[in-house]
Design an enzyme around this catalytic site. Structure first.
Site, PDB file in Angstrom:
ATOM      1  N   CYS A  14      -4.249 -29.533   3.835  1.00  0.00           N
ATOM      2  CA  CYS A  14      -3.960 -30.251   5.068  1.00  0.00           C
ATOM      3  C   CYS A  14      -2.669 -29.725   5.673  1.00  0.00           C
ATOM      4  O   CYS A  14      -1.758 -29.396   4.913  1.00  0.00           O
ATOM      5  CB  CYS A  14      -3.861 -31.756   4.822  1.00  0.00           C
ATOM      6  SG  CYS A  14      -2.224 -32.370   4.401  1.00  0.00           S
ATOM      7  N   PRO A  15      -2.532 -29.595   6.972  1.00  0.00           N
ATOM      8  CA  PRO A  15      -3.526 -30.004   7.977  1.00  0.00           C
ATOM      9  C   PRO A  15      -4.425 -28.859   8.458  1.00  0.00           C
ATOM     10  O   PRO A  15      -5.006 -28.967   9.543  1.00  0.00           O
ATOM     11  CB  PRO A  15      -2.629 -30.484   9.120  1.00  0.00           C
ATOM     12  CG  PRO A  15      -1.433 -29.565   9.059  1.00  0.00           C
ATOM     13  CD  PRO A  15      -1.254 -29.212   7.601  1.00  0.00           C
TER      14      PRO A  15
END
Lengths: 77, 362
Positions: A14-15
């Site tokens: 992430c992200p």
């Protein structure tokens, strides 16, 4: 469920999966779908949150053949 | 600039003074009968009285533990008989979740929360025990503890103790001194008189049968002194912090693709959490630290487990690009404005590094 664009985000943290989705959803037409295959635990929460924040439709989650979750999004605008 | 008091508040000046005095006077075993022991016992009793008064509870309802986590474990598990059913808010602190997972005899159910992080009490059912925090440690939202109508309530007040008056309606509760400006190594366990609570851990032959281990007499006195001071200053500090947090919430919401989470009004006074779309939480914490701002984050990449915050996930909030800001008691308007001046460019820089400029992605 087949999607009009498949994004292979396996191994990305992430992200990154959400960034890929944000960068590439413009490649499909309004009404078409994008599937994001992601091994990242945060994607299960952040892809629905992205849909809510960006006004797109979260269709749901379905595993790929290797069991990795695919998060399917429909472009609505 | 330290903006992480929800993790740990700097020592209050009143605590420092009490700690230094008690280090010299409170070394002896408070169970013995000689003069030095009586000194230690007196300090312990005075600390208990001060905490009881500051919190509006009875003296015999106050126990001192070795940490907030220990107080949570004892308070919660002491209410849960073998085989009990326990309902807890999905956003409870991990200390609550770990305590429940440790007891394989319990039937445990998570209660959903709404978008603000407030528990949905309609789903509570008829459990034997309800674990509900006073206020959330990550997003600040206050929970309706006094409205719980089922079971014995354990209230984790670690994030709120000293900052908000305690509500009614709980059988046992927990607090943590280093979160209100006391020293680390001191927790407060509150057990209501008449509550069906039993020590869930091995007994010890100490001053207080609810806890174990040699009493941390100097630490306990310092914790009590800090709590007294914080409660005495509460109205003034609360009002000032609320205005500053309102200012942060409004300014951050102006940054594109940002989500400010938690209840904007019914919340802890000093804390606010927000998430930036497309931003790496670790890069954001690093970027702010390089600019002199020390903040916490609930994003997966900042956690040892690589799991995102279960609080943000349960709320359906964005979990990446997350920052939690929590103010010191003396934070000023100028401090907040300096932080707000640095934040947008920090976010924009990370988005550019990711190949995204604000407004370019969907």
């Amino acid at each position: 469920m087949t999607a009009d664009l498949e994004l292979d985000c396996r191994g990305l943290l992430c992200p990154q999966p959400v960034i890929e989705l944000g960068k590439r959803i413009g490649e499909v037409l309004v009404g078409q779908t994008v599937a994001v295959a992601s091994t990242d635990a945060a994607a299960a929460f952040d892809i629905p949150a992205w849909c809510r924040m960006r006004g797109q439709e979260y269709v749901g989650q379905e595993p790929a053949d290797d069991g990795v979750p695919r998060y399917v999004v429909r472009r609505v605008s | 600039m330290y903006l992480d008091t929800a993790s740990s508040e700097p020592l209050h000046p009143a605590a420092r003074e009490a700690l230094l005095a008690a280090l010299d006077r409170g070394y002896a075993d408070p169970r013995r009968l000689h003069g030095a022991a009586r000194d230690a016992r007196l300090i312990l009793d005075n600390a208990r009285a001060a905490v009881a008064e500051a919190l509006g509870v009875r003296r015999d309802e106050v126990s001192f533990t070795s940490s907030g986590t220990d107080a949570v474990h004892r308070g919660l598990l002491g209410l849960a008989r073998p085989g009990a059913t326990v309902a807890h808010a999905a956003v409870e602190h991990s200390a609550v979740l770990h305590a429940l997972a440790w007891r394989s005899d319990l039937t445990v159910r998570a209660l959903p929360v709404d978008r603000l992080g407030r528990v949905e009490l309609d789903a509570v059912g008829e459990p034997d025990v309800v674990a509900l925090q006073h206020a959330n440690h990550e997003v600040g939202t206050v929970q309706p503890v006094s409205e719980v109508a089922a079971g014995a309530v354990f209230m984790d007040a670690c994030a709120s103790m000293g900052r908000l008056p305690l509500p009614d309606g709980w059988s046992a509760a927990a607090g943590s001194a280093h979160k209100w400006g006391g020293p680390a190594g001191v927790g407060v366990l509150l057990v209501r008189k008449g509550a069906a609570w039993r020590n869930p851990f091995p007994a010890d032959d100490r001053v207080d049968e609810r806890v174990s281990g040699f009493e941390n007499v100097p630490g306990v006195l310092a914790a009590a002194a800090a709590l007294q001071a914080v409660v005495a200053e509460r109205d003034e500090v609360d009002a000032r912090q609320r205005v500053l947090v309102d200012r942060i919430r409004a300014a951050v919401a102006e940054i594109p693709d940002t989500e400010v989470v938690g209840d904007p009004v019914d919340r802890l006074p000093h804390l606010v959490t927000f998430s930036f779309l497309y931003v790496d939480g670790e890069a954001l914490v690093d970027g702010l630290n390089r600019r002199g701002f020390e903040v916490a984050s609930g994003s997966a990449c900042t956690a040892s487990t690589l799991e995102p915050s279960h609080v943000l996930a349960a709320m359906g909030a964005l979990t990446h690009g997350n920052v939690r800001v929590s103010l010191t008691r003396d934070a000023s308007e100028a401090d907040v404005e300096r932080f707000l001046a640095a934040l947008p460019s920090t976010v924009e820089e990370i988005r550019k590094d990711a190949g995204l400029s604000t407004g370019e992605a969907w």
